[in-house]
Scaffold this active site. Structure first.
Site, PDB file in Angstrom:
ATOM      1  N   ASP A  69      -9.664  -9.477  10.943  1.00 25.91           N
ATOM      2  CA  ASP A  69      -8.467  -8.655  10.762  1.00 25.91           C
ATOM      3  C   ASP A  69      -7.653  -8.642  12.050  1.00 25.91           C
ATOM      4  O   ASP A  69      -8.141  -9.028  13.108  1.00 25.91           O
ATOM      5  CB  ASP A  69      -8.820  -7.237  10.297  1.00 25.91           C
ATOM      6  CG  ASP A  69      -9.963  -6.602  11.097  1.00 25.91           C
ATOM      7  OD1 ASP A  69     -10.263  -7.077  12.218  1.00 25.91           O
ATOM      8  OD2 ASP A  69     -10.566  -5.638  10.596  1.00 25.91           O
ATOM      9  N   ASN A 138     -13.953   5.435   7.080  1.00 25.00           N
ATOM     10  CA  ASN A 138     -13.499   5.732   5.712  1.00 25.00           C
ATOM     11  C   ASN A 138     -14.097   4.759   4.705  1.00 25.00           C
ATOM     12  O   ASN A 138     -13.625   4.671   3.573  1.00 25.00           O
ATOM     13  CB  ASN A 138     -11.966   5.668   5.652  1.00 25.00           C
ATOM     14  CG  ASN A 138     -11.429   4.317   6.116  1.00 25.00           C
ATOM     15  OD1 ASN A 138     -12.214   3.435   6.481  1.00 25.00           O
ATOM     16  ND2 ASN A 138     -10.127   4.165   6.111  1.00 25.00           N
ATOM     17  N   HIS A 140     -14.101   1.428   5.036  1.00 27.51           N
ATOM     18  CA  HIS A 140     -13.437   0.123   4.958  1.00 27.51           C
ATOM     19  C   HIS A 140     -14.341  -0.996   5.468  1.00 27.51           C
ATOM     20  O   HIS A 140     -15.257  -0.781   6.263  1.00 27.51           O
ATOM     21  CB  HIS A 140     -12.080   0.129   5.683  1.00 27.51           C
ATOM     22  CG  HIS A 140     -12.121   0.187   7.172  1.00 27.51           C
ATOM     23  ND1 HIS A 140     -11.084   0.700   7.926  1.00 27.51           N
ATOM     24  CD2 HIS A 140     -13.047  -0.226   8.081  1.00 27.51           C
ATOM     25  CE1 HIS A 140     -11.381   0.596   9.205  1.00 27.51           C
ATOM     26  NE2 HIS A 140     -12.558   0.046   9.333  1.00 27.51           N
ATOM     27  N   GLU A 145      -8.654  -0.995   3.438  1.00 25.19           N
ATOM     28  CA  GLU A 145      -8.654   0.459   3.428  1.00 25.19           C
ATOM     29  C   GLU A 145      -8.831   0.976   1.999  1.00 25.19           C
ATOM     30  O   GLU A 145      -8.410   0.317   1.038  1.00 25.19           O
ATOM     31  CB  GLU A 145      -7.312   0.964   3.965  1.00 25.19           C
ATOM     32  CG  GLU A 145      -6.997   0.506   5.391  1.00 25.19           C
ATOM     33  CD  GLU A 145      -7.745   1.298   6.448  1.00 25.19           C
ATOM     34  OE1 GLU A 145      -8.993   1.351   6.401  1.00 25.19           O
ATOM     35  OE2 GLU A 145      -7.092   1.871   7.327  1.00 25.19           O
TER      36      GLU A 145
END
Ligand code: PGA
Length: 241
Positions: A69, A138, A140, A145
């Site tokens: 990423d 979270n 991810h 996301e």
């Protein structure tokens, strides 16, 4: 019962050794493996162990590396560049030629073309042999996301408040870009082997949800429960009792 059971080790250093053992086995079997590589704090112990092993005979230099990423708009020489972080922690220490690295170009204006080019490169490599991943606060994977499901492609995403907050710990207040490019869930879940490394008590709740609750787009990592060959390495702080 569905779900995934982690291999639990004492702490981050032991997690690094356990992950390096698993990754080392893949590399020994296939020194030219196609590997997608996370940055973040979690895998740094692992990469140090792998670098040590590279100096004592593990053949890492032929790996084909894929960036996981990148922040949109961040140049490779910016201190926040995830490409640069990957180079300093993995590509350089493991002696990998930069020409064997497929990156996500965060400066190019045409994101669709960048993502299509990345997907094409992964396809030409025959898919990922190995995905080395951390777990977001979270849930991810990469910057997939929530909500992201198994089919989410390589794309641009808006970072959630949780990711902005957690990434502020790397770069300082106000310095985290709001968007990122990420390898898609589709590519990550098609990796032949996944090594997910999770340490620290801040990840305890999300790890439990990811491994034990029914897979859901609200916890993207939960789809690893349906993956045929995922090794989760957690330390005691992250898995608890
Ligand atoms: P961390 O990040 O390794 O720094 O905790 C993991 C992630 O956000 O994916």
């Amino acid at each position: 019962m569905t779900g995934l059971t982690p291999t639990v080790v004492d702490g981050p250093a032991a997690a690094g050794v356990a992950a390096a053992d698993a990754i080392g086995s893949v590399i020994e079997a296939n020194p030219a493996a196609a590997v997608v590589v996370a940055t973040g704090r979690t895998p740094m112990d692992t990469y140090r162990v792998l670098a040590d092993r590279a100096t004592s005979g593990l053949e890492t230099s032929r790996l084909r590396v894929f960036q996981l990423d990148e922040y949109v708009g961040v140049a490779p020489d910016d201190d926040r560049s995830l490409s640069g972080w990957m180079d300093r922690s993995f590509v350089g220490p493991l002696g990998i030629d930069p020409s064997s690295v497929v990156r996500l170009d965060a400066l190019a204006p045409d994101h669709d073309a960048i993502c299509a080019g990345y997907e094409h490169a992964v396809g030409m490599a025959g898919g990922f042999d190995l995905a080395i991943l951390g777990l977001g606060p979270n849930g991810h994977l990469g910057f997939n996301e929530p909500p992201s499901d198994q089919t989410s492609p390589t794309r641009v995403v808006d970072l959630t408040d949780e990711s902005l907050a957690s990434n502020t710990a790397y770069w300082g207040p106000g310095r985290v870009p709001s968007r990122a490019l990420t390898a898609g869930m589709d590519l990550l879940l098609a990796a032949r082997r996944v090594v997910l490394i999770v340490t620290g008590d801040a990840k305890r709740d999300i790890l439990r949800r990811a491994l034990t609750e029914p897979p859901t787009p609200s916890v993207p990592a939960s789809f690893l429960q349906d993956h045929p060959d995922t090794l989760v390495i957690a330390d005691r702080a992250a898995w608890g009792r």
